[in-house]
Design a protein around this motif. Structure first.
Motif, PDB file in Angstrom:
ATOM      1  N   GLY A 344       0.859  -1.106  -0.027  1.00 44.10           N
ATOM      2  CA  GLY A 344       0.076   0.018   0.253  1.00 44.10           C
ATOM      3  C   GLY A 344       0.736   1.283   0.042  1.00 44.10           C
ATOM      4  N   ALA A 345       2.242   1.149   0.238  1.00 42.40           N
ATOM      5  CA  ALA A 345       2.871   2.459   0.371  1.00 42.40           C
ATOM      6  C   ALA A 345       3.024   3.229  -1.007  1.00 42.40           C
ATOM      7  N   THR A 346       3.454   2.380  -2.184  1.00 40.97           N
ATOM      8  CA  THR A 346       3.278   2.933  -3.449  1.00 40.97           C
ATOM      9  C   THR A 346       1.773   3.632  -3.676  1.00 40.97           C
ATOM     10  N   MET A 347       0.749   3.108  -3.354  1.00 46.34           N
ATOM     11  CA  MET A 347      -0.321   3.584  -3.852  1.00 46.34           C
ATOM     12  C   MET A 347      -0.897   4.504  -3.169  1.00 46.34           C
ATOM     13  N   LEU A 348      -0.520   4.539  -1.694  1.00 48.83           N
ATOM     14  CA  LEU A 348      -0.673   5.863  -1.061  1.00 48.83           C
ATOM     15  C   LEU A 348       0.267   7.049  -1.644  1.00 48.83           C
ATOM     16  N   ARG A 349       1.335   6.871  -1.945  1.00 50.70           N
ATOM     17  CA  ARG A 349       2.170   7.891  -2.491  1.00 50.70           C
ATOM     18  C   ARG A 349       1.783   8.499  -3.794  1.00 50.70           C
ATOM     19  N   ALA A 350       1.013   7.590  -4.483  1.00 49.85           N
ATOM     20  CA  ALA A 350       0.438   8.229  -5.683  1.00 49.85           C
ATOM     21  C   ALA A 350      -0.698   9.136  -5.590  1.00 49.85           C
ATOM     22  N   GLN A 351      -1.049   9.064  -4.546  1.00 46.22           N
ATOM     23  CA  GLN A 351      -2.408   9.886  -4.288  1.00 46.22           C
ATOM     24  C   GLN A 351      -1.792  11.389  -3.703  1.00 46.22           C
ATOM     25  N   LEU A 352      -0.747  11.483  -3.190  1.00 47.08           N
ATOM     26  CA  LEU A 352      -0.130  12.628  -2.611  1.00 47.08           C
ATOM     27  C   LEU A 352       0.319  13.573  -3.794  1.00 47.08           C
ATOM     28  N   THR A 353      -0.467  14.684  -3.991  1.00 50.93           N
ATOM     29  CA  THR A 353       0.071  15.375  -5.147  1.00 50.93           C
ATOM     30  C   THR A 353       1.088  16.347  -5.091  1.00 50.93           C
ATOM     31  N   GLY A 354       1.278  16.944  -3.767  1.00 54.43           N
ATOM     32  CA  GLY A 354       2.302  17.814  -3.390  1.00 54.43           C
ATOM     33  C   GLY A 354       3.490  17.066  -2.899  1.00 54.43           C
ATOM     34  N   ARG A 355       4.745  17.650  -3.218  1.00 52.87           N
ATOM     35  CA  ARG A 355       5.959  16.899  -2.465  1.00 52.87           C
ATOM     36  C   ARG A 355       6.875  18.108  -2.073  1.00 52.87           C
ATOM     37  N   VAL A 356       7.545  17.701  -0.894  1.00 48.89           N
ATOM     38  CA  VAL A 356       8.539  18.688  -0.407  1.00 48.89           C
ATOM     39  C   VAL A 356       9.484  17.579   0.024  1.00 48.89           C
ATOM     40  N   CYS A 357      10.714  17.767  -0.579  1.00 51.35           N
ATOM     41  CA  CYS A 357      11.828  16.777  -0.145  1.00 51.35           C
ATOM     42  C   CYS A 357      13.072  17.853   0.380  1.00 51.35           C
ATOM     43  N   HIS A 358      13.067  17.716   1.629  1.00 49.67           N
ATOM     44  CA  HIS A 358      14.435  18.293   2.455  1.00 49.67           C
ATOM     45  C   HIS A 358      15.787  17.277   2.169  1.00 49.67           C
ATOM     46  N   ARG A 359      16.845  17.652   2.808  1.00 46.93           N
ATOM     47  CA  ARG A 359      18.088  17.029   2.931  1.00 46.93           C
ATOM     48  C   ARG A 359      17.617  15.475   3.092  1.00 46.93           C
ATOM     49  N   VAL A 360      18.167  14.599   2.327  1.00 50.40           N
ATOM     50  CA  VAL A 360      17.850  13.128   2.560  1.00 50.40           C
ATOM     51  C   VAL A 360      19.288  12.351   2.375  1.00 50.40           C
ATOM     52  N   ASN A 361      19.430  11.242   3.161  1.00 52.33           N
ATOM     53  CA  ASN A 361      20.561  10.359   3.302  1.00 52.33           C
ATOM     54  C   ASN A 361      20.987   9.935   2.224  1.00 52.33           C
ATOM     55  N   ASP A 362      20.163   9.675   1.097  1.00 51.12           N
ATOM     56  CA  ASP A 362      20.515   8.821  -0.018  1.00 51.12           C
ATOM     57  C   ASP A 362      19.577   9.181  -1.318  1.00 51.12           C
ATOM     58  N   GLU A 363      20.312   9.239  -2.366  1.00 48.26           N
ATOM     59  CA  GLU A 363      19.588   9.574  -3.762  1.00 48.26           C
ATOM     60  C   GLU A 363      18.058   8.591  -3.883  1.00 48.26           C
ATOM     61  N   ALA A 364      18.410   7.519  -3.329  1.00 49.35           N
ATOM     62  CA  ALA A 364      16.941   6.765  -3.333  1.00 49.35           C
ATOM     63  C   ALA A 364      15.804   7.415  -2.795  1.00 49.35           C
ATOM     64  N   SER A 365      15.975   8.007  -1.453  1.00 53.95           N
ATOM     65  CA  SER A 365      15.070   8.697  -0.877  1.00 53.95           C
ATOM     66  C   SER A 365      14.649   9.710  -1.539  1.00 53.95           C
ATOM     67  N   ALA A 366      15.373  10.684  -2.140  1.00 50.09           N
ATOM     68  CA  ALA A 366      15.071  11.877  -3.113  1.00 50.09           C
ATOM     69  C   ALA A 366      13.989  11.343  -4.445  1.00 50.09           C
ATOM     70  N   LYS A 367      14.395  10.216  -4.927  1.00 47.23           N
ATOM     71  CA  LYS A 367      13.759   9.647  -6.024  1.00 47.23           C
ATOM     72  C   LYS A 367      12.448   9.211  -5.505  1.00 47.23           C
ATOM     73  N   MET A 368      12.123   8.905  -4.370  1.00 42.46           N
ATOM     74  CA  MET A 368      10.917   8.474  -3.668  1.00 42.46           C
ATOM     75  C   MET A 368       9.749   9.542  -3.915  1.00 42.46           C
ATOM     76  N   ALA A 369      10.524  10.795  -3.499  1.00 39.51           N
ATOM     77  CA  ALA A 369       9.753  12.111  -3.319  1.00 39.51           C
ATOM     78  C   ALA A 369       9.515  12.733  -4.669  1.00 39.51           C
TER      79      ALA A 369
END
Length: 457
Positions: A344-369
């Protein structure tokens, strides 16, 4: 004596130069108003034509213009730049409008922003389309994100909160009516909590029901308890709170359907498909749900907890899919949010229209956002320095994105605002069992308040 006079004569210019250097570092706005603005205007006016020519933004003149030039001056006919409007100074830079020549597009000007920045001696140049054929150049004189100073707050609609400053010196407004649900990611000490504080305190002054789920035993959201209409401090409480929100959503849909079933002949403007079309006296208060560390809702220790996890995730997905029309909005926060969290994580993320990405520990986390909405912004988010907490990349599913930074707001000041606005907290009957005034009764004022570091997570 002559040497002394020479030193005295040199003292004035040296002091002026030293003052300018100091102001440029310590008070960039003052330096811009006194030194940077006049020099940039002079550069722009003196080199406008040659700069546009060097950037490839000039076009051949019309035949009539060419004939007129040959007849009046007998000189060589040169390409002409876009027609420039009036230069309008601002507290942070300049604005000037350009009328594009036939065959040009805003992307042509945007591709030359870096060249224009160096040619005119400003910190940055941004391009915005005003209407077909007209663009606005926004020249920023200094780094407005180094020390954020928000402009004076104007009037904003309900559920619209000025929460940060963009790199082009405009205000980033979190508007829930336009972007109903948002995902906020950031590592520890990245400024994610500062973003949340500014957002909460901005909503606290509006007639909005604020609901919190903070599985860190309430340490993030408990200071704002007087203004919250409901609060869950662990996953077990969240499992009981989320079904109540779904129940409230279903009740609001029943209210909307009842309004749609009114007698024939009713004016069209009284027929609605969401709560905002209801009359003011019938309209329920909007609800904003804040989920801090959403991963805590997904993680399970035993198989026995999996069923509860699946139910919570299902309720969140339902709220994300159907909540907007019922006036229920989501603000999902966490350090990571991807498929590895579970079902359900990916399905929930698809419903979140806005995205705000602060400093993350790896590039994969930035790709998630940002990877699914603006892939070119992933690299920018991955290079946010640790010494600039609050700096983030904001985007939405339209593909637009930009850098923002949240101003510093101490926890004590944010809690004080929530206490002062406690009477504005709407009472949602179904959520009364989770109203936090019983969970966190008022306490005596502390004997000492220590100002926290700006680098909050």
């Amino acid at each position: 004596m002559s040497e002394l006079m020479t030193l005295v004569e040199l003292g004035g210019p040296l002091a002026a130069i030293g003052g300018a250097v100091y102001a440029r570092k310590a008070h960039p706005a003052v330096y811009w108003a006194t030194v940077g603005l006049p020099s940039s205007v002079a550069r722009l006016m003196a080199s406008y034509g040659s700069t546009m020519d060097a950037c490839g933004l000039t076009v051949a003149p019309s035949r009539l213009r060419a004939l007129a030039v040959r007849a009046s001056t007998r000189r060589e006919v040169r390409p002409v730049p876009p027609r420039r409007g009036l230069i309008r100074p601002t507290s942070t830079g300049l604005r000037v409008r350009l009328r594009l020549a036939p065959g040009q597009e805003p992307a042509d000007v945007a591709a030359s922003c870096e060249r224009l920045r160096h040619a005119w001696g400003v910190h940055a140049v941004h391009v915005r389309e005003i209407k077909p054929g007209v663009v606005e150049l926004r020249l920023v004189g200094f780094d407005v994100l180094r020390k954020v100073k928000m402009p004076r707050r104007g009037e904003h609609d309900v559920l619209a909160v000025p929460v940060a400053l963009r790199e082009d010196a405009t205000v980033f407004v979190r508007d829930y009516r336009t972007v109903p649900h948002q995902l906020v990611l950031g590592a520890t000490l990245s400024g994610k909590s500062m973003f949340l504080r500014n957002l909460l305190t901005g909503l606290a002054t509006q007639p909005v029901a604020l609901v919190g789920i903070d599985c860190k035993r309430g340490v993030e959201l408990a200071p704002f308890a007087p203004r919250l209409s409901a609060l869950a401090t662990d996953s077990s409480e969240a499992a009981e709170l989320l079904p109540l929100l779904v129940q409230e959503m279903d009740a609001r849909y029943d209210l909307i359907r009842a309004r749609q079933g009114i007698a024939p002949g009713t004016p069209d403007e009284e027929i609605t498909s969401d709560v905002w079309g209801l009359p003011a006296h019938e309209r329920p208060a909007p609800i904003v749900l804040f989920v801090d560390e959403v991963a805590e809702l997904f993680l399970v220790a035993t198989r026995k907890d999996e069923e509860r996890r699946d139910e919570m995730v299902t309720h969140l997905i339902r709220l994300a899919q159907l909540g907007r029309a019922a006036g229920i909005y989501l603000e999902i926060c966490g350090q990571r949010f991807g498929a590895e969290l579970g079902k359900g994580a990916t399905m929930l993320r698809a419903q979140l229209t806005g995205r705000v990405c602060h400093r993350v520990n790896d590039e994969a986390s930035a790709k998630m956002a940002l990877g699914d909405i603006a892939p070119e912004a992933v690299g920018v988010a991955s290079t946010i320095p640790a010494e600039r907490p609050g700096l983030a990349v904001a985007g939405d599913t339209s593909g637009g994105w930009g850098r923002i930074r949240t101003p510093y707001l101490s926890l004590a000041d944010a809690a004080a605002i929530c206490r002062e606005t406690a009477e504005l907290a709407p009472r949602v009957k179904v959520l009364e069992p989770f109203r936090p005034h019983a969970l966190f009764p008022p306490v005596a004022s502390p004997t000492a308040v220590t100002k926290p570091s700006p680098a909050t997570g």
